[in-house]
Design an enzyme around this catalytic site. Structure first.
Site, PDB file in Angstrom:
ATOM      1  N   HIS A   1       0.836  -1.204   0.000  1.00 16.56           N
ATOM      2  CA  HIS A   1       0.000   0.000   0.000  1.00 16.56           C
ATOM      3  C   HIS A   1       0.873   1.257   0.000  1.00 16.56           C
ATOM      4  CE1 HIS A   1      -3.131  -2.609   2.231  1.00 16.56           C
ATOM      5  NE2 HIS A   1      -3.612  -2.397   1.016  1.00 16.56           N
TER       6      HIS A   1
ATOM      7  N   LYS B   1     -16.658  -7.165   5.927  1.00 15.74           N
ATOM      8  CA  LYS B   1     -15.530  -7.773   6.631  1.00 15.74           C
ATOM      9  C   LYS B   1     -15.542  -7.368   8.104  1.00 15.74           C
ATOM     10  CE  LYS B   1     -12.266  -7.450   2.755  1.00 15.74           C
ATOM     11  NZ  LYS B   1     -10.980  -6.864   2.353  1.00 15.74           N
TER      12      LYS B   1
ATOM     13  N   SER C   1      -3.436  -7.689   3.239  1.00 13.24           N
ATOM     14  CA  SER C   1      -3.706  -7.461   4.666  1.00 13.24           C
ATOM     15  C   SER C   1      -4.148  -8.745   5.351  1.00 13.24           C
ATOM     16  CB  SER C   1      -4.777  -6.377   4.828  1.00 13.24           C
ATOM     17  OG  SER C   1      -4.309  -5.149   4.334  1.00 13.24           O
TER      18      SER C   1
END
Length: 162
Positions: free
Chosen positions: A17, A41, A128
């Site tokens: 990122h 999520k 992630s």
């Protein structure tokens, strides 16, 4: 001034990122990194924790703003007067997913352009969720996330497992 927006959950932010942010900041006059709460999520870090980790991880990028939003990306982009949405792509699966998302954005905000930046090869496998899984099984995440994120995620898992 060209304002670009890079939205994501960043739970946690990875070095992949950060690389996309650094490269975007060189292309556009101003970059807004916007954390959104993905209702599909369950988050690991709170929005506030993610904002703080992003601020700490991007302090070296001068033309960046860290923010959060909920609701529709099209509304947020219009509110911030951003003309471009930047998305990082790791592989063809990301491309297919992002294409459908950006087509919907184009329908709702036809004046907003989408820009895809390919991940550098060294980050093409880093996500992630993979970071969270590695830490859960005591895997080594060194070099995959900023140092502040590595520390925060390990502390959070330690508290969770106590």
């Amino acid at each position: 001034m060209t304002i670009a927006l890079c939205p994501g959950s960043f739970d946690p932010v990875t070095n992949g990122h950060i690389n996309i942010f650094e490269r975007s900041a060189k292309i556009f006059d101003h970059l807004i990194v916007a954390v959104f709460n993905n209702i599909r999520k369950e988050s690991f870090f709170s929005i506030e924790e993610r904002l703080e980790l992003l601020r700490e991880s991007t302090g070296h990028i001068k033309n960046i703003t860290i923010d959060a939003f909920d609701g529709l990306l099209a509304d947020y982009v219009k509110d911030k007067k951003a003309g471009i949405v930047v998305r990082g792509l790791r592989d063809q699966n990301d491309f297919f997913y992002e294409t459908s998302q950006m087509l919907m954005l184009r329908r709702m905000a036809p004046n907003v352009e989408s820009v895809y930046l390919m991940s550098e090869h060294r980050y093409s496998y880093v996500s992630s969720s993979a970071i969270r899984e590695l830490v859960n099984f005591q895997g080594n995440i060194e070099g995959l996330v900023p140092i502040c994120v590595e520390k925060a995620i390990k502390e959070k898992y330690a508290r969770k497992n106590d």
